[in-house]
Design a protein around this motif. Sequence first.
Motif, mmCIF file in Angstrom:
data_model
loop_
_atom_site.group_PDB
_atom_site.id
_atom_site.type_symbol
_atom_site.label_atom_id
_atom_site.label_comp_id
_atom_site.label_asym_id
_atom_site.label_seq_id
_atom_site.Cartn_x
_atom_site.Cartn_y
_atom_site.Cartn_z
ATOM 1 N N ARG A 1 -64.666 54.579 29.037
ATOM 2 C CA ARG A 1 -63.667 54.939 30.060
ATOM 3 C C ARG A 1 -62.299 55.403 29.193
ATOM 4 O O ARG A 1 -61.169 56.128 29.002
ATOM 5 C CB ARG A 1 -63.111 54.083 31.203
ATOM 6 C CG ARG A 1 -64.053 53.907 32.259
ATOM 7 C CD ARG A 1 -63.708 53.437 33.163
ATOM 8 N NE ARG A 1 -64.497 53.155 34.228
ATOM 9 C CZ ARG A 1 -65.730 52.080 34.186
ATOM 10 N NH1 ARG A 1 -66.211 51.544 33.141
ATOM 11 N NH2 ARG A 1 -66.538 52.026 35.221
ATOM 12 N N THR B 1 -56.841 48.319 30.650
ATOM 13 C CA THR B 1 -56.521 49.209 31.141
ATOM 14 C C THR B 1 -55.927 50.619 29.991
ATOM 15 O O THR B 1 -55.308 51.919 30.290
ATOM 16 C CB THR B 1 -55.356 49.514 32.390
ATOM 17 O OG1 THR B 1 -54.110 48.492 31.895
ATOM 18 C CG2 THR B 1 -55.719 48.345 33.546
ATOM 19 N N TRP C 1 -58.480 52.581 36.670
ATOM 20 C CA TRP C 1 -59.644 53.327 36.043
ATOM 21 C C TRP C 1 -60.059 54.378 37.139
ATOM 22 O O TRP C 1 -60.280 55.744 36.594
ATOM 23 C CB TRP C 1 -61.428 52.461 36.185
ATOM 24 C CG TRP C 1 -61.329 51.031 34.917
ATOM 25 C CD1 TRP C 1 -60.052 50.863 33.709
ATOM 26 C CD2 TRP C 1 -62.159 50.417 34.450
ATOM 27 N NE1 TRP C 1 -60.351 50.518 33.629
ATOM 28 C CE2 TRP C 1 -61.876 49.589 32.939
ATOM 29 C CE3 TRP C 1 -63.014 50.176 35.465
ATOM 30 C CZ2 TRP C 1 -62.772 48.877 33.008
ATOM 31 C CZ3 TRP C 1 -63.747 48.912 34.237
ATOM 32 C CH2 TRP C 1 -64.063 47.981 33.660
#
Length: 260
Positions: free
Chosen positions: A244, A154, A199
């Motif tokens: 991401r 994360t 996310w």
Amino acid sequence: MPHTPASAGDAFQPCALIPIYNHKDTIARTVHALRAHGLPVVIVDDGSDEATRAVLKTLAADEPTIQLIRLPRNGGKGRALTAGLIAARDTGYTHALQIDADGQHNAGDVPRFLAEGRAHPSALICGQPIYDQSVPRARLYGRYVTHVCVWMETLSFTLRDSMCGYRLYPLEATCAEIDRKPLPARMDFDTEVAVRLVWRGVEVRNLPTRVIYPENGLSHFHMLHDNLRISAMHTRLLLGMLPRAPILLWRKRRRSAWAA
């Protein structure tokens, strides 16, 4: 039979969600503790034995606010939770408070979870365990490996404990993520759903709560198979983090700017 939430105009309509597999000796106590706080309860029976099925049948017959879902065979905690989250959303609830059937979690903290969820309705409210001496050392130390992996997945310290199964889900975002891509069927569910909600941009709020390991408690964690699944999950999530990373870092920078 599904139960319609009492006040359809209320934007915060929570239920409790309990996945169960053969916890016949503790489920009634857990349900009664939740009902004492006024929560309707969704129970997902993940292919339990006849003794547990009998206890659940009696509970559901005695308490009209219990919605009992029976899965035909044992498919794993994650599959049971997925079924329960979708059923809760379809019934009309906005939030689901996941809690274990074995008495491990402190039902006295239910009002704290609900208050936090009502104040922050779009957030995932995660239990942050406070353990006593009953916790197995191997399980405790193993959690730290997952903590480090999750912080990398994360790119933040947002999730203080992604393995705790005591949490309040915002159902709209959670079920949208389930619809986007199915979640794991077994013990790796708790961590993966939390990471994927981060996310997705869902805020996480961590709530310290006492967690015990009951003496002679029934655990369905399989050291070899579940650790292999968790290792595979972390590999998958680390790879998923890479594309991401720019948006995760941008969000982190924006939060830091707001806090300044």
